[in-house]
Motif scaffolding. Structure first.
Motif, PDB file in Angstrom:
ATOM      1  N   ALA A 103      -4.163 -10.003  -5.115  1.00 29.15           N
ATOM      2  CA  ALA A 103      -5.698  -9.707  -4.523  1.00 29.15           C
ATOM      3  C   ALA A 103      -4.931  -7.658  -4.047  1.00 29.15           C
ATOM      4  O   ALA A 103      -4.038  -8.062  -4.006  1.00 29.15           O
ATOM      5  N   LEU A 104      -5.931  -7.388  -5.133  1.00 26.18           N
ATOM      6  CA  LEU A 104      -5.747  -5.626  -4.833  1.00 26.18           C
ATOM      7  C   LEU A 104      -4.087  -5.995  -5.750  1.00 26.18           C
ATOM      8  O   LEU A 104      -3.452  -5.011  -5.870  1.00 26.18           O
ATOM      9  N   PHE A 105      -3.698  -6.329  -6.966  1.00 32.17           N
ATOM     10  CA  PHE A 105      -2.429  -6.408  -8.062  1.00 32.17           C
ATOM     11  C   PHE A 105      -2.789  -5.158  -8.388  1.00 32.17           C
ATOM     12  O   PHE A 105      -1.016  -4.894  -8.886  1.00 32.17           O
ATOM     13  N   SER A 106      -3.596  -4.920  -9.055  1.00 34.49           N
ATOM     14  CA  SER A 106      -3.259  -3.757  -9.974  1.00 34.49           C
ATOM     15  C   SER A 106      -3.172  -2.140  -9.629  1.00 34.49           C
ATOM     16  O   SER A 106      -3.681  -1.662  -9.787  1.00 34.49           O
ATOM     17  N   ASN A 107      -4.146  -2.555  -7.954  1.00 34.40           N
ATOM     18  CA  ASN A 107      -4.036  -1.010  -7.073  1.00 34.40           C
ATOM     19  C   ASN A 107      -2.889  -0.259  -7.414  1.00 34.40           C
ATOM     20  O   ASN A 107      -1.655  -0.527  -6.488  1.00 34.40           O
ATOM     21  N   LEU A 108      -2.910   0.668  -8.119  1.00 38.34           N
ATOM     22  CA  LEU A 108      -1.786   1.756  -8.248  1.00 38.34           C
ATOM     23  C   LEU A 108      -1.486   3.056  -7.110  1.00 38.34           C
ATOM     24  O   LEU A 108      -0.937   3.043  -6.738  1.00 38.34           O
ATOM     25  N   THR A 109      -3.088   3.701  -7.187  1.00 38.61           N
ATOM     26  CA  THR A 109      -3.365   4.956  -6.746  1.00 38.61           C
ATOM     27  C   THR A 109      -5.258   4.639  -5.517  1.00 38.61           C
ATOM     28  O   THR A 109      -5.030   5.532  -4.939  1.00 38.61           O
ATOM     29  N   GLY A 110      -5.356   3.689  -5.458  1.00 38.90           N
ATOM     30  CA  GLY A 110      -6.464   3.620  -4.867  1.00 38.90           C
ATOM     31  C   GLY A 110      -6.255   3.756  -3.294  1.00 38.90           C
ATOM     32  O   GLY A 110      -5.384   3.236  -2.917  1.00 38.90           O
ATOM     33  N   LEU A 147      -8.438  -8.075  -8.226  1.00 31.93           N
ATOM     34  CA  LEU A 147      -7.204  -8.143  -9.443  1.00 31.93           C
ATOM     35  C   LEU A 147      -6.935  -6.347  -9.839  1.00 31.93           C
ATOM     36  O   LEU A 147      -5.854  -6.636  -9.907  1.00 31.93           O
ATOM     37  N   LEU A 148      -7.814  -5.648 -11.314  1.00 35.16           N
ATOM     38  CA  LEU A 148      -7.562  -5.094 -11.738  1.00 35.16           C
ATOM     39  C   LEU A 148      -8.159  -3.494 -10.888  1.00 35.16           C
ATOM     40  O   LEU A 148      -8.070  -2.627 -11.707  1.00 35.16           O
ATOM     41  N   LYS A 162      -9.015   0.246  -9.107  1.00 34.83           N
ATOM     42  CA  LYS A 162      -7.471   1.357  -9.015  1.00 34.83           C
ATOM     43  C   LYS A 162      -8.341   2.289  -8.593  1.00 34.83           C
ATOM     44  O   LYS A 162      -8.225   3.257  -8.485  1.00 34.83           O
ATOM     45  N   GLY A 163      -9.677   1.565  -8.177  1.00 40.49           N
ATOM     46  CA  GLY A 163     -10.620   3.170  -7.807  1.00 40.49           C
ATOM     47  C   GLY A 163     -10.248   2.705  -6.051  1.00 40.49           C
ATOM     48  O   GLY A 163      -9.378   2.248  -6.172  1.00 40.49           O
ATOM     49  N   SER A 164     -11.231   3.184  -5.535  1.00 44.46           N
ATOM     50  CA  SER A 164     -11.170   3.500  -4.023  1.00 44.46           C
ATOM     51  C   SER A 164     -12.303   3.671  -3.216  1.00 44.46           C
ATOM     52  O   SER A 164     -13.780   3.331  -3.543  1.00 44.46           O
ATOM     53  N   ASN A 165     -12.245   3.095  -1.304  1.00 48.06           N
ATOM     54  CA  ASN A 165     -13.514   2.866  -0.908  1.00 48.06           C
ATOM     55  C   ASN A 165     -14.256   1.408  -1.242  1.00 48.06           C
ATOM     56  O   ASN A 165     -15.599   1.676  -1.218  1.00 48.06           O
ATOM     57  N   ASN A 166     -13.292   0.525  -2.516  1.00 48.78           N
ATOM     58  CA  ASN A 166     -14.161  -0.523  -2.508  1.00 48.78           C
ATOM     59  C   ASN A 166     -14.273  -2.088  -1.074  1.00 48.78           C
ATOM     60  O   ASN A 166     -12.627  -1.771  -0.625  1.00 48.78           O
ATOM     61  N   ILE A 167     -14.724  -2.297  -0.918  1.00 48.68           N
ATOM     62  CA  ILE A 167     -15.220  -4.019  -0.017  1.00 48.68           C
ATOM     63  C   ILE A 167     -15.425  -5.094  -1.373  1.00 48.68           C
ATOM     64  O   ILE A 167     -16.416  -5.409  -2.040  1.00 48.68           O
ATOM     65  N   LEU A 168     -14.410  -5.801  -1.851  1.00 52.15           N
ATOM     66  CA  LEU A 168     -14.867  -6.952  -2.655  1.00 52.15           C
ATOM     67  C   LEU A 168     -13.855  -8.261  -2.088  1.00 52.15           C
ATOM     68  O   LEU A 168     -12.753  -8.503  -1.532  1.00 52.15           O
ATOM     69  N   GLY A 193     -14.213 -12.664  -2.062  1.00 55.16           N
ATOM     70  CA  GLY A 193     -14.427 -13.527  -3.216  1.00 55.16           C
ATOM     71  C   GLY A 193     -13.504 -13.642  -3.743  1.00 55.16           C
ATOM     72  O   GLY A 193     -12.578 -13.144  -4.616  1.00 55.16           O
ATOM     73  N   SER A 194     -13.433 -15.081  -4.992  1.00 56.99           N
ATOM     74  CA  SER A 194     -12.094 -15.756  -5.508  1.00 56.99           C
ATOM     75  C   SER A 194     -12.472 -15.173  -6.555  1.00 56.99           C
ATOM     76  O   SER A 194     -13.773 -14.902  -7.385  1.00 56.99           O
ATOM     77  N   LYS A 195     -11.814 -14.227  -6.975  1.00 54.88           N
ATOM     78  CA  LYS A 195     -11.963 -13.213  -8.739  1.00 54.88           C
ATOM     79  C   LYS A 195     -12.875 -12.192  -8.463  1.00 54.88           C
ATOM     80  O   LYS A 195     -13.437 -11.911  -9.521  1.00 54.88           O
ATOM     81  N   ASN A 196     -13.375 -11.973  -7.822  1.00 47.77           N
ATOM     82  CA  ASN A 196     -14.213 -10.683  -7.565  1.00 47.77           C
ATOM     83  C   ASN A 196     -13.308  -9.663  -7.470  1.00 47.77           C
ATOM     84  O   ASN A 196     -12.875  -9.023  -7.030  1.00 47.77           O
ATOM     85  N   ASN A 197     -13.507  -8.952  -9.583  1.00 42.68           N
ATOM     86  CA  ASN A 197     -12.596  -7.534  -9.916  1.00 42.68           C
ATOM     87  C   ASN A 197     -13.934  -6.350 -10.151  1.00 42.68           C
ATOM     88  O   ASN A 197     -13.266  -5.600  -9.530  1.00 42.68           O
ATOM     89  N   GLY A 198     -14.750  -6.017  -9.848  1.00 41.38           N
ATOM     90  CA  GLY A 198     -15.777  -5.218  -9.675  1.00 41.38           C
ATOM     91  C   GLY A 198     -14.561  -4.478 -11.188  1.00 41.38           C
ATOM     92  O   GLY A 198     -14.321  -4.919 -12.243  1.00 41.38           O
ATOM     93  N   LEU A 199     -15.379  -3.163 -10.716  1.00 43.47           N
ATOM     94  CA  LEU A 199     -15.037  -2.213 -12.725  1.00 43.47           C
ATOM     95  C   LEU A 199     -14.301  -2.151 -12.675  1.00 43.47           C
ATOM     96  O   LEU A 199     -13.811  -1.368 -10.803  1.00 43.47           O
ATOM     97  N   ALA A 200     -12.815  -1.916 -13.154  1.00 44.21           N
ATOM     98  CA  ALA A 200     -11.425  -1.360 -12.784  1.00 44.21           C
ATOM     99  C   ALA A 200     -11.257  -0.217 -11.878  1.00 44.21           C
ATOM    100  O   ALA A 200     -10.567   0.355 -11.194  1.00 44.21           O
ATOM    101  N   SER A 201     -12.164   0.937 -12.786  1.00 43.37           N
ATOM    102  CA  SER A 201     -11.883   2.428 -11.960  1.00 43.37           C
ATOM    103  C   SER A 201     -13.056   2.522 -10.542  1.00 43.37           C
ATOM    104  O   SER A 201     -13.474   4.256 -10.139  1.00 43.37           O
ATOM    105  N   GLU A 202     -14.406   1.537 -10.397  1.00 45.15           N
ATOM    106  CA  GLU A 202     -14.812   1.598  -9.593  1.00 45.15           C
ATOM    107  C   GLU A 202     -14.898   2.143  -8.268  1.00 45.15           C
ATOM    108  O   GLU A 202     -14.058   1.860  -7.952  1.00 45.15           O
TER     109      GLU A 202
END
Length: 76
Positions: free
Chosen positions: A30-37, A49-50, A52-58, A60-69
């Motif tokens: 979960a939040l594996f690639s979150n570098l700066t969000g 998993l991908l 990198k944005g901020s203020n997200n609620i995700l 569910g299984s494999k619920n990724n959204g957009l990387a920079s969202e």
């Protein structure tokens, strides 16, 4: 984790840097690639998993959204 981050599950917040704050990751990778969000919550297998944005609620299984969202709620 520094900066008020919480991670439970193998490789949750794995790529976390010290300049991301107040994130909660629960589940394998979960939040594996979150570098700066900030202020993200991800619950589930590879949730956010991908993300990198901020203020997200995700939830569910494999619920990724957009990387920079940011400011998104994704359930399912």
């Amino acid at each position: 984790f520094p900066a008020s981050n919480t991670a439970t599950g193998q490789d949750a917040l794995k790529r976390h840097h010290d300049d991301s704050y107040r994130n909660t990751a629960d589940g394998y990778q979960a939040l594996f690639s979150n570098l700066t969000g900030d202020d993200n919550t991800a619950i589930g297998y590879q949730a956010g998993l991908l993300t990198k944005g901020s203020n997200n609620i995700l939830i569910g299984s494999k619920n990724n959204g957009l990387a920079s969202e940011s400011n998104a709620i994704k359930i399912g």
